[in-house]
Design a protein around this motif. Structure first.
Motif, short mmCIF file in Angstrom:
data_model
loop_
_atom_site.label_atom_id
_atom_site.label_comp_id
_atom_site.label_asym_id
_atom_site.label_seq_id
_atom_site.Cartn_x
_atom_site.Cartn_y
_atom_site.Cartn_z
N GLY A 284 25.31 2.93 -8.68
CA GLY A 284 26.20 2.36 -9.69
C GLY A 284 27.19 1.35 -9.18
O GLY A 284 28.10 0.96 -9.92
N CYS A 313 22.38 -4.56 -16.75
CA CYS A 313 23.66 -4.73 -17.45
C CYS A 313 23.61 -4.24 -18.89
O CYS A 313 24.66 -3.99 -19.51
CB CYS A 313 24.06 -6.21 -17.44
SG CYS A 313 24.52 -6.84 -15.81
N SER A 315 23.80 -2.61 -22.31
CA SER A 315 24.51 -1.47 -22.91
C SER A 315 25.61 -0.91 -22.02
O SER A 315 26.18 0.14 -22.36
CB SER A 315 23.52 -0.34 -23.30
OG SER A 315 22.57 -0.83 -24.22
N ARG A 316 25.92 -1.58 -20.92
CA ARG A 316 27.00 -1.10 -20.05
C ARG A 316 28.30 -1.83 -20.40
O ARG A 316 28.29 -3.05 -20.60
CB ARG A 316 26.64 -1.31 -18.57
CG ARG A 316 25.47 -0.45 -18.12
CD ARG A 316 25.19 -0.65 -16.64
NE ARG A 316 24.08 0.18 -16.20
CZ ARG A 316 24.19 1.44 -15.78
NH1 ARG A 316 25.38 2.00 -15.71
NH2 ARG A 316 23.12 2.12 -15.41
N HIS A 561 36.87 0.07 -17.00
CA HIS A 561 35.48 -0.42 -17.01
C HIS A 561 35.42 -1.87 -16.50
O HIS A 561 34.48 -2.25 -15.78
CB HIS A 561 34.91 -0.34 -18.42
CG HIS A 561 34.45 1.03 -18.80
ND1 HIS A 561 33.45 1.69 -18.13
CD2 HIS A 561 34.85 1.86 -19.81
CE1 HIS A 561 33.24 2.88 -18.70
NE2 HIS A 561 34.08 3.01 -19.71
#
Length: 608
Positions: A284, A313, A315-316, A561
């Motif tokens: 990750g 990448c 849906s992150r 995030h």
């Protein structure tokens, strides 16, 4: 006549073609026939008129010229005339080219292509090459709704195999097409026959792909392993084996295969792409994806397009999409929209929400009754650092923009561009170049005066179910537009950097997130700014964490995030971001919002 009826439009073109034929104006007749073919490529009347024109011209192919900028209708017309003149292989070459240009059109759905006797007039190797050309033009697999226009080529493959049942290249190419069209059992059968007829590296690869599509992983790996034995230097097969192993949870074995490939050639594109994707899948760490983006930038002439970066990448948070906002005022907004005005909705807030959230709720549901119980310290109405150009002013707990609304042109430009998802940060940066000519005042005005969503499927879903996502889209893309403002200025003293920093340190708001994402994106595309951006992200996250010890910070998890998406971030800040993302303060959007987001990102995913 309705403009949306292709058959009627073709009939209009045919009427003009017949009129031109009657007047002996063959070139104008040909242009109208070509246009009719584009509208209705299988309409019998179109082909009847083409035959009349062919007879009148004595088979003059030059009526349908092909060159660097050929019209697809002329290409298809010429293909049919070549077939009628006894040159079907050349005709199929042109139909395949048309399919490559527009795979959704039924160019090949005509009797001569599917005639059982056609393969007897074709060299089987040329037929195989044509099928391979079709495969190269379409995804693997082809979505169900897009398969019908390609089925005539599968019929051609069946007929060709009937005539040439042991031709290995034809069997393998036919297998590849069958696999793409969902005929997996047939693909396995044909590929296996091809390998039995003549074992080869390419045949084993086709067989391995067919087995993989059929869910027969062990057989797939065996076939691909035989391909490596036949050609140990084809590193693309190593990457295929690694991908197959990874898809079945065997990540360590997959990385072993990739390391073997990279040991042979550290710059081989397939191996590099797969390696970075699998290493990111293992730990990750966004550094793997940043390295992949750097590789893509430094190697623009790769042998073919790869989707590893976009896949990693997708849906992150912030890597591939804007994060949905949460909080009590938005919960009330969504509740009111779901109730469709059945009853007024009232919400009492224990603390003040971000100004964009409050204004979005007030605009979407004018009757929404919001009461703020208290304003906790540190005061969220105050910028974290003094700006030269504040965006908000407060009267009590009510925020109002300090900037004028953007121009109508800027509003329309953002409507055409804004979207909640993107393939990866560099792709978002490239797309935002469409805002390069928008004035700075307009870009800032868009942040606090977001225009209404467009009258598209995406806009209608957002307006009806969650307007907050649209506002966040506008703010994200406006800030990405700022990255293209005065790009001739060196980064350190640039206007774009100064303005984005002011937004990052302004009033705690969704705009903070959007501006920080723009800075993170700049770091993805320009290694020279990475130390500066990493420092800004670390400082902003540390500040949010400090405030969170005193009161709730609605944007804290999103900022975390963003930190995890930042190139070259220091380990301590990365650990802090991980704690914020996984800690008890993390907010999970309600189930209805998760379903909405799934719908948005799958039904309205933009093209890379």
């Amino acid at each position: 006549m309705p403009d949306d009826d292709p058959a009627l439009s073709a009939q209009e073109e045919l009427a003009l073609a017949r009129l031109a034929l009657g007047e002996g104006d063959l070139r104008h007749a040909a242009s109208h026939v070509a246009a009719a073919l584009v509208q209705a490529p299988t309409l019998p009347e179109v082909h009847e008129t083409l035959a009349r024109l062919n007879a009148a011209s004595g088979g003059d192919l030059d009526l349908f010229p092909i060159g660097q900028h050929a019209f697809v209708g002329a290409v298809v017309a010429r293909a049919h005339l070549l077939a009628a003149a006894g040159r079907p292989a050349e005709g199929l070459d042109l139909l395949a080219a048309a399919t490559g240009y527009a795979p959704g059109a039924d160019w090949a759905g005509v009797p001569w292509v599917t005639a059982p006797g056609l393969p007897q007039r074709l060299d089987p190797e040329r037929t195989a090459r044509i099928l391979m050309q079709i495969c190269a033009a379409v995804p693997d697999p082809v979505p169900r709704r897009r398969r019908d226009p390609l089925r005539p080529y599968l019929t051609l493959a069946r007929n060709a195999i009937t005539v040439h049942p042991r031709h290995p290249l034809l069997l393998g190419a036919a297998s590849a097409l069958a696999r793409r069209l969902g005929e997996v059992a047939l693909a396995v059968t044909w590929a296996a026959r091809g390998v039995r007829a003549e074992p080869s590296k390419l045949g084993e690869v086709w067989l391995g792909y067919a087995y993989r599509s059929a869910g027969r992983t062990r057989d797939a790996l065996a076939a691909l392993g035989r391909a490596v034995e036949l050609d140990p230097d084809d590193l693309a097969v190593y990457a295929d084996i690694a991908g197959t192993l990874a898809d079945n949870g065997r990540l360590d074995e997959a990385l072993d295969w990739i390391d073997r490939a990279l040991a042979k050639d550290p710059t081989f594109d397939c191996a590099v792409h797969t390696a970075h994707r699998l290493r990111f899948q293992r730990d990750g760490d966004v550094a793997h994806l940043v390295a992949l983006a750097d590789f893509v930038r430094d190697h623009p002439d790769d042998t073919h397009e790869h989707g590893d970066l976009a896949e990693s990448c997708r849906s992150r948070p912030w890597l591939g999409q804007v994060t949905p906002a949460a909080g009590p005022v938005l919960d009330a907004l969504r509740q009111a929209l779901a109730a469709q005005g059945a009853a007024p909705v009232a919400v009492r807030l224990d603390a003040l929400e971000p100004p964009s959230a409050m204004r979005t709720a007030a605009a979407a549901v004018p009757g929404l009754d919001v009461e703020v119980a208290a304003v906790a310290e540190p005061d969220p109405r105050e910028p974290r650092r003094d700006p030269t150009r504040p965006l908000w002013r407060y009267e009590g707990t009510t925020a109002a923009p300090t900037l004028p609304a953007p121009s109508a042109e800027a509003a329309e430009r953002i409507r055409q561009l804004a979207h909640p998802a993107w393939p990866h940060p560099p792709a978002a940066y490239d797309a935002a170049v469409a805002l390069a000519t928008v004035d700075l005042d307009d870009l800032l005005g868009l942040l606090v005066h977001p225009p209404d969503a467009p009258a598209t499927a995406l806009g209608q879903v957002l307006t009806g179910q969650d307007p907050s996502l649209w506002v966040r889209c506008v703010q994200v893309w406006a800030c990405l537009g700022l990255l293209h403002h005065r790009t001739d200025e060196p980064w350190a003293g640039s206007t774009r950097r100064r303005v984005l920093l002011e937004l990052v340190w302004g009033v705690e708001d969704w705009i903070t997130e959007a501006a920080l994402f723009a800075l993170v994106t700049a770091a993805w595309v320009d290694p020279g700014v990475r130390p500066d951006v990493a420092r800004v992200v670390a400082e902003r996250l540390a500040d949010a964490a400090a405030v969170a010890r005193e009161r709730r910070v609605p944007i804290a998890v999103s900022l975390a995030h963003l930190a995890l998406a930042t190139p070259d971030l220091d380990p301590a800040t990365r650990d802090l971001a991980g704690e914020l993302v996984s800690g008890p303060a993390r907010e999970t959007p309600p189930g209805a919002l998760r379903r909405l987001w799934h719908r948005l990102t799958h039904l309205f995913r933009p093209h890379p």
